[in-house]
Design an enzyme around this catalytic site. Structure first.
Site, mmCIF file in Angstrom:
data_model
loop_
_atom_site.group_PDB
_atom_site.id
_atom_site.type_symbol
_atom_site.label_atom_id
_atom_site.label_comp_id
_atom_site.label_asym_id
_atom_site.label_seq_id
_atom_site.Cartn_x
_atom_site.Cartn_y
_atom_site.Cartn_z
ATOM 1 N N TYR A 164 0.860 -1.187 0.000
ATOM 2 C CA TYR A 164 0.000 0.000 0.000
ATOM 3 C C TYR A 164 0.893 1.232 0.000
ATOM 4 O O TYR A 164 1.808 1.344 0.819
ATOM 5 C CB TYR A 164 -0.892 -0.006 1.248
ATOM 6 C CG TYR A 164 -1.839 1.169 1.289
ATOM 7 C CD1 TYR A 164 -2.942 1.223 0.438
ATOM 8 C CD2 TYR A 164 -1.634 2.230 2.167
ATOM 9 C CE1 TYR A 164 -3.812 2.302 0.462
ATOM 10 C CE2 TYR A 164 -2.511 3.309 2.197
ATOM 11 C CZ TYR A 164 -3.596 3.341 1.343
ATOM 12 O OH TYR A 164 -4.455 4.413 1.367
ATOM 13 N N ASP A 269 9.536 3.793 -0.282
ATOM 14 C CA ASP A 269 8.419 4.400 0.435
ATOM 15 C C ASP A 269 8.620 4.097 1.921
ATOM 16 O O ASP A 269 8.349 2.991 2.392
ATOM 17 C CB ASP A 269 7.095 3.834 -0.081
ATOM 18 C CG ASP A 269 5.909 4.423 0.662
ATOM 19 O OD1 ASP A 269 6.116 5.238 1.582
ATOM 20 O OD2 ASP A 269 4.763 4.065 0.313
ATOM 21 N N LYS A 297 3.563 10.093 8.094
ATOM 22 C CA LYS A 297 3.225 9.525 9.397
ATOM 23 C C LYS A 297 4.059 10.100 10.551
ATOM 24 O O LYS A 297 3.779 11.199 11.017
ATOM 25 C CB LYS A 297 3.306 8.008 9.356
ATOM 26 C CG LYS A 297 2.225 7.370 8.460
ATOM 27 C CD LYS A 297 1.992 5.927 8.779
ATOM 28 C CE LYS A 297 1.192 5.191 7.710
ATOM 29 N NZ LYS A 297 -0.250 5.316 7.826
HETATM 30 C C1 LIG Z 1 3.813 2.593 3.077
HETATM 31 C C2 LIG Z 1 2.741 3.638 2.974
HETATM 32 N N1 LIG Z 1 2.825 4.580 2.025
HETATM 33 C C3 LIG Z 1 1.906 5.551 1.903
HETATM 34 C C4 LIG Z 1 0.827 5.601 2.760
HETATM 35 C C5 LIG Z 1 -0.199 6.686 2.612
HETATM 36 O O1 LIG Z 1 -0.085 7.610 3.639
HETATM 37 P P1 LIG Z 1 -1.299 8.575 4.003
HETATM 38 O O2 LIG Z 1 -2.364 7.730 4.610
HETATM 39 O O3 LIG Z 1 -0.693 9.576 4.948
HETATM 40 O O4 LIG Z 1 -1.744 9.221 2.740
HETATM 41 C C6 LIG Z 1 0.689 4.640 3.769
HETATM 42 C C7 LIG Z 1 -0.450 4.672 4.704
HETATM 43 O O5 LIG Z 1 -0.714 3.762 5.454
HETATM 44 C C8 LIG Z 1 1.677 3.625 3.886
HETATM 45 O O6 LIG Z 1 1.593 2.671 4.824
#
Ligand SMILES: Cc1ncc(COP(=O)(O)O)c(C=O)c1O
Length: 459
Positions: A164, A269, A297
């Site tokens: 994700y 990421d 986060k």
């Molecule tokens: C690895 C990863 N990338 C991107 C995101 C997206 O972040 P946001 O919810 O702040 O848009 C998440 C959210 O859980 C994530 O776990």
């Protein structure tokens, strides 16, 4: 060690019904608030990931390692805002920094010194020279992909099946797919995650399995042969949306070599791993440097804040004005003030030593329970992150997760936690997040709730 016990499905169902009824009884205030909320908030929540049957647990407040729900139930928080609150709640250093900033104006859409200081520190931690800000993880991955596309002049992107990366169209592909639909390992399916995503966008996102560099190599070589060379590989260096799946030795190095060879931008990421598993995230922990990194986060210490880091080469397209990396709230003064206090006063070397020691305690404690009751599963963790994976064999990618994870036991474990003062992330794919304000006693509460589950499951 003998083979793990075979769990009795009828017993799991019986315990699930008992614990669900108990939770309903303890959270009637949440039930009432849900009835009110659903009249105006769609499904009664602010984000679909907060939905739950028969109602979500509405929270009232948090302090240190604890949260309280609207019924007054106090719980040790291992959810920590989907892994954002590694500082714990209302940390004095963050509260002070944000309150001080409030006095002097909260938004200008003009850069401030705090934003410069934070970028300098991120550069030091990630060894990447250039940075920009965004407001969420989704914005970070969306902008990083656009930069990679502009840098390479290519459209196709490669991602890991089951990972994700946020809620924009480019990456809402091949996540949460049932086992039967994953596809052949060398030709995994590009499938939209939910409705409303154009098929033409889905087709540009090509998934490959985690922990299999040769499968990635073969798929990339085929894409090149088909005239669709990838702009980027976007991946979590350690998967944190299948519980926790660590990279096998040599895997990240091989990915680095493949992407380098084909002029593909490698994006780590680190929205979940960044700041949580080391001062310089997975990039530091595993020692492989990507071309770009995305953070969010835990960076904003509870404020909506994200960042993109990259090499001089990839950021050239931003600096020469060909890519518009923009946003009214990018580098918002409150966010960068919180991030500055977070980086310099909270997430210090001592904080990481504390998190490592606590996680060691959690993993050893949970593994001891698994061994004592001979459960099919294992405990795994790194710094602030960890989980028990209910699977008889080691999960290495999405396919093995879907094939072997015991989702019913994962759901039951969540109910056991909630009923025993442990607030945990709902969902079978999630893990615990420790905060710097957790203590060994807090962790023991988690281990004890788990032992209770193990005893009931096997009695
Ligand atoms: C690895 C990863 N990338 C991107 C995101 C997206 O972040 P946001 O919810 O702040 O848009 C998440 C959210 O859980 C994530 O776990």
């Amino acid at each position: 060690m003998s083979d793990p016990v075979t769990l009795d499905r009828a017993r799991i169902a019986e315990l699930t019904a008992r614990e669900a009824a108990r939770l309903d009884e303890r959270t009637k205030g949440s039930g009432a608030l849900y009835e009110r909320a659903r009249r105006t908030l769609a499904a009664g929540v602010a984000s679909s990931y907060q939905m739950r049957d028969p109602w979500p647990i509405y929270l009232d407040r948090g302090r240190g390692a604890f949260v309280w729900d609207v019924d007054g139930n106090r719980m040790v928080d291992f959810h920590n805002g989907f892994g954002s609150m590694v500082q714990g709640h209302a940390h004095p250093a963050i509260t002070k920094a944000v309150a001080a900033r409030m006095e002097f104006g909260t938004h200008f859409a003009a850069p401030t010194e705090d934003g410069v200081v934070v970028a300098e520190e991120l550069k030091r931690r990630w060894n990447l020279p250039k940075w920009r800000y965004v407001n969420s993880g989704s914005e970070a991955t969306m902008d990083a992909i656009r930069i990679a596309r502009a840098r390479t002049g290519r459209d196709t992107i490669v991602k890991i099946f089951g990972s994700y990366h946020g809620h924009h169209d480019y990456v809402m592909v091949s996540i949460g797919v049932p086992y039967g639909k994953i596809g052949d390992r060398d030709n995994l399916a590009s499938l939209p995650y939910g409705a409303g995503i154009p098929q033409s966008v889905v087709n540009m996102t090509v998934p490959v399995p985690f922990n299999d560099a040769e499968a990635m190599r073969r798929r990339i070589e085929r894409l090149i042969a088909e005239g669709r060379p990838p702009a980027c590989v976007i991946m979590e260096p350690a998967m944190m949306n299948l519980g926790i799946v660590l990279p096998e030795p040599g895997y990240l190095e091989a990915v680095r070599e493949i992407t380098h060879k084909h002029g593909i931008v490698l994006i780590f990421d680190e929205v979940k791993t960044g700041l949580c598993i080391a001062a310089g995230g997975a990039t530091e922990r595993f020692g492989v440097r990507p071309d770009m990194v995305t953070l969010a986060k835990a960076l904003g210490a509870g404020l909506p804040m994200g960042a993109i880091g990259g090499t001089e080469e990839v950021f050239e397209v931003v600096e020469n004005g060909s890519v518009y990396q923009v946003g009214t709230f990018n580098g918002n003064p409150l966010g960068v003030a919180a991030a500055r206090a977070n980086l310099f006063e909270v997430m210090t070397p001592e904080a990481y030593a504390h998190l490592d020691a606590l996680n060691d305690h959690m993993v050893r404690g949970c593994q001891a329970v698994i061994d004592k009751y001979n459960l099919p599963g294992y405990a795994i963790g790194v710094a602030a992150k960890g989980c028990v994976t209910f699977s008889p064999i080691k999960v290495v990618d999405y396919e093995s997760f879907k094939q072997y994870q015991d989702g019913e036991v994962a759901d039951l474990a969540w109910l056991y936690n909630l009923n025993r003062g442990v607030f945990m992330t709902p969902g079978r794919e999630e893990e615990w997040t420790l905060s710097v304000q957790h203590t060994v006693e807090d962790c023991d509460l988690f281990i004890n709730a788990f032992e209770h589950l193990a005893r009931d499951l096997t009695s």
